[in-house]
Design an enzyme around this catalytic site. Structure first.
Site, PDB file in Angstrom:
ATOM      1  N   HIS A 169      54.148  -0.526   3.564  1.00 50.39           N
ATOM      2  CA  HIS A 169      53.428   0.579   4.216  1.00 50.39           C
ATOM      3  C   HIS A 169      53.667   1.891   3.471  1.00 50.39           C
ATOM      4  CE1 HIS A 169      53.090  -2.245   7.607  1.00 50.39           C
ATOM      5  NE2 HIS A 169      52.065  -1.489   7.998  1.00 50.39           N
ATOM      6  N   LYS A 205      55.612   6.215   7.133  1.00 43.16           N
ATOM      7  CA  LYS A 205      55.898   5.336   8.286  1.00 43.16           C
ATOM      8  C   LYS A 205      57.375   5.440   8.683  1.00 43.16           C
ATOM      9  CE  LYS A 205      55.188   0.678  10.142  1.00 43.16           C
ATOM     10  NZ  LYS A 205      54.685   1.183  11.438  1.00 43.16           N
TER      11      LYS A 205
HETATM   12  N1  LIG Z   1      48.454  -0.997  16.364  1.00 41.58           N
HETATM   13  C1  LIG Z   1      47.963  -0.720  15.167  1.00 41.58           C
HETATM   14  O1  LIG Z   1      47.016  -1.358  14.680  1.00 41.58           O
HETATM   15  C2  LIG Z   1      48.541   0.431  14.412  1.00 41.58           C
HETATM   16  C3  LIG Z   1      49.670   1.037  14.880  1.00 41.58           C
HETATM   17  N2  LIG Z   1      50.148   2.147  14.278  1.00 41.58           N
HETATM   18  C4  LIG Z   1      51.269   2.793  14.941  1.00 41.58           C
HETATM   19  O2  LIG Z   1      50.755   3.922  15.650  1.00 41.58           O
HETATM   20  C5  LIG Z   1      51.720   4.962  15.684  1.00 41.58           C
HETATM   21  C6  LIG Z   1      51.123   6.236  15.081  1.00 41.58           C
HETATM   22  O3  LIG Z   1      50.861   6.018  13.718  1.00 41.58           O
HETATM   23  P1  LIG Z   1      50.233   7.188  12.822  1.00 41.58           P
HETATM   24  O4  LIG Z   1      48.944   7.646  13.408  1.00 41.58           O
HETATM   25  O5  LIG Z   1      50.263   6.690  11.434  1.00 41.58           O
HETATM   26  O6  LIG Z   1      51.357   8.309  12.998  1.00 41.58           O
HETATM   27  P2  LIG Z   1      51.185   9.890  12.956  1.00 41.58           P
HETATM   28  O7  LIG Z   1      52.562  10.449  12.873  1.00 41.58           O
HETATM   29  O8  LIG Z   1      50.189  10.271  11.907  1.00 41.58           O
HETATM   30  O9  LIG Z   1      50.527  10.239  14.377  1.00 41.58           O
HETATM   31  C7  LIG Z   1      51.221  10.247  15.590  1.00 41.58           C
HETATM   32  C8  LIG Z   1      50.744  11.454  16.346  1.00 41.58           C
HETATM   33  O10 LIG Z   1      51.241  11.414  17.683  1.00 41.58           O
HETATM   34  C9  LIG Z   1      51.680  12.729  18.009  1.00 41.58           C
HETATM   35  N3  LIG Z   1      52.606  12.693  19.128  1.00 41.58           N
HETATM   36  C10 LIG Z   1      53.946  12.486  19.118  1.00 41.58           C
HETATM   37  N4  LIG Z   1      54.432  12.560  20.367  1.00 41.58           N
HETATM   38  C11 LIG Z   1      53.384  12.824  21.183  1.00 41.58           C
HETATM   39  C12 LIG Z   1      53.244  13.037  22.578  1.00 41.58           C
HETATM   40  N5  LIG Z   1      54.289  12.966  23.409  1.00 41.58           N
HETATM   41  N6  LIG Z   1      52.010  13.297  23.065  1.00 41.58           N
HETATM   42  C13 LIG Z   1      50.941  13.367  22.262  1.00 41.58           C
HETATM   43  N7  LIG Z   1      51.013  13.188  20.914  1.00 41.58           N
HETATM   44  C14 LIG Z   1      52.217  12.917  20.397  1.00 41.58           C
HETATM   45  C15 LIG Z   1      52.298  13.234  16.712  1.00 41.58           C
HETATM   46  O11 LIG Z   1      52.441  14.638  16.720  1.00 41.58           O
HETATM   47  P3  LIG Z   1      53.528  15.315  15.706  1.00 41.58           P
HETATM   48  O12 LIG Z   1      53.128  14.899  14.330  1.00 41.58           O
HETATM   49  O13 LIG Z   1      53.356  16.757  15.976  1.00 41.58           O
HETATM   50  O14 LIG Z   1      54.861  14.770  16.113  1.00 41.58           O
HETATM   51  C16 LIG Z   1      51.251  12.755  15.705  1.00 41.58           C
HETATM   52  O15 LIG Z   1      50.169  13.661  15.605  1.00 41.58           O
HETATM   53  C17 LIG Z   1      52.937   4.432  14.917  1.00 41.58           C
HETATM   54  O16 LIG Z   1      53.841   3.878  15.842  1.00 41.58           O
HETATM   55  C18 LIG Z   1      52.339   3.336  14.039  1.00 41.58           C
HETATM   56  O17 LIG Z   1      53.260   2.360  13.652  1.00 41.58           O
HETATM   57  C19 LIG Z   1      49.553   2.683  13.183  1.00 41.58           C
HETATM   58  C20 LIG Z   1      48.450   2.101  12.644  1.00 41.58           C
HETATM   59  C21 LIG Z   1      47.854   0.912  13.217  1.00 41.58           C
HETATM   60  O1  LIG Z   2      52.369   2.732  10.819  1.00 43.46           O
HETATM   61  C1  LIG Z   2      51.363   2.188  10.313  1.00 43.46           C
HETATM   62  O2  LIG Z   2      50.664   2.759   9.474  1.00 43.46           O
HETATM   63  C2  LIG Z   2      51.011   0.829  10.759  1.00 43.46           C
HETATM   64  N1  LIG Z   2      51.706   0.306  11.721  1.00 43.46           N
HETATM   65  C3  LIG Z   2      51.473  -0.944  12.355  1.00 43.46           C
HETATM   66  C4  LIG Z   2      52.711  -1.795  12.355  1.00 43.46           C
HETATM   67  O3  LIG Z   2      53.832  -1.256  12.441  1.00 43.46           O
HETATM   68  O4  LIG Z   2      52.591  -3.020  12.299  1.00 43.46           O
HETATM   69  C5  LIG Z   2      50.220  -1.632  11.919  1.00 43.46           C
HETATM   70  C6  LIG Z   2      49.704  -1.296  10.567  1.00 43.46           C
HETATM   71  O5  LIG Z   2      50.166  -2.185   9.611  1.00 43.46           O
HETATM   72  C7  LIG Z   2      49.850   0.158  10.165  1.00 43.46           C
END
Ligand SMILES: NC(=O)C1=CN([C@@H]2O[C@H](COP(=O)(O)OP(=O)(O)OC[C@H]3O[C@@H](n4cnc5c(N)ncnc54)[C@H](OP(=O)(O)O)[C@@H]3O)[C@@H](O)[C@H]2O)C=CC1
Ligand SMILES: O=C(O)C1=N[C@H](C(=O)O)C[C@H](O)C1
Length: 271
Positions: A157, A161
């Protein structure tokens, strides 16, 4: 129109979700949130998500207020800790959820399970269709190949991450262990030092981090004189977001409980 709230709207996934939600028929975004103290709070959601047009909706730091706009579902890709807080609130307010956050501990996962006694929750470490099919195929391959193959999971990743190994790699390892009649004690996370020969029942899980890699997962089945590799490579976050939007439509028609993408996609449950 499915009235939807997107949390973490300025994040990598939140902004992708908002962009795709805007062009999804039958769905309207009625609320967007970010973390208290985030510069996104108070901005227009479109601006916070770096879209070309404003949305006419201010980013809030209070999910309760966002739900007040008549939300029917919350899509949450933030962090495990934030998702637990969001799930508690949604349970009280009776609003179904799709949670894509990863990095849950046994305790935080059981908090989500408690919330799911009151509302339906899709909790999916990976919402892309492709990965969920790969999980099914991996389980089947493990069953068919059986003993005699050393099983290892490798994930790669981007360098932003925070959690490791990925939720998807953990899910793959869990499903492989179940298929092979093994337990969580057989999972080996990284290796270092004088460990002796690899035990046949081990399922190794390794993580790489670097650059802008969206997400890659490979399951290796190492045999004698042959090797099977099963790989999924995500090259865009759009597929995660499309899967989450599909899950949002699905979850609002379910009874309280905890579901995963296999349920949404009508795939056989693997674990
Ligand atoms: N299920 C799936 O298919 C996927 C899952 N993921 C997962 O999703 C999550 C987010 O990933 P990603 O978008 O890359 O991460 P990012 O850090 O880009 O985004 C997370 C966002 O959530 C915000 N945030 C944190 N705490 C709060 C809160 N209490 N209320 C509202 N917003 C909040 C953060 O703000 P700030 O930056 O200001 O802290 C940030 O803007 C991770 O756990 C990742 O592993 C990611 C991709 C795919
Ligand atoms: O944090 C990410 O970017 C992603 N998180 C998910 C995971 O932890 O499996 C899914 C995806 O691969 C991207």
């Amino acid at each position: 129109m499915l009235r939807t709230v997107i949390t973490g709207v300025s994040g990598r996934m939140g902004s992708t979700l908002l962009r795709l939600a805007r062009s999804t028929p039958g769905l309207t975004v009625v609320g967007a949130t970010s973390r208290t103290g985030s510069p996104a709070v108070g901005q227009d959601a479109g601006t916070a998500a770096r879209l070309s047009d404003p949305l006419g909706l201010a980013v809030l730091d209070d999910l309760g207020k966002a739900i007040d706009a008549g939300a029917q579902v919350v899509i949450d890709f933030t962090s495990a800790e934030a998702s637990v807080e969001h799930a508690r609130l949604c349970a009280v307010r009776g609003v179904p959820m799709v949670i894509g956050s990863t990095g849950f501990s046994p305790d935080t996962r059981s908090e989500v399970a408690s919330a799911s006694m009151s509302i339906p929750i899709v909790l999916a470490p990976n919402t892309s269709v492709g990965v969920n099919v790969v999980i099914q195929v991996a389980a089947e391959l493990a069953r068919v190949l059986g003993e005699g193959f050393d099983v290892e999971v490798l994930e790669t990743h981007h360098n932003k991450k925070k959690d490791a190994p990925s939720g998807t790699a953990l899910r793959l390892a869990e499903v492989l262990a179940q298929s092979l009649g093994r337990t969580s004690d057989d999972l080996v996370f990284a290796r270092k030092g004088w460990l002796g020969a690899r035990a046949p029942q081990e399922i190794g899980v390794q993580a790489l981090r670097g650059g802008d890699v969206v997400g890659e997962h490979t399951v290796f089945f190492f045999g004698e004189g042959e090797r099977v590799e099963l790989t999924h490579r995500a090259t865009s976050r759009d597929q995660f977001a499309k899967g989450a939007l599909r899950a949002a439509n699905w979850v609002v028609a379910q009874r309280p409980g905890i579901y995963d993408m296999a349920d949404v996609l009508g795939l056989k449950r693997t674990a």
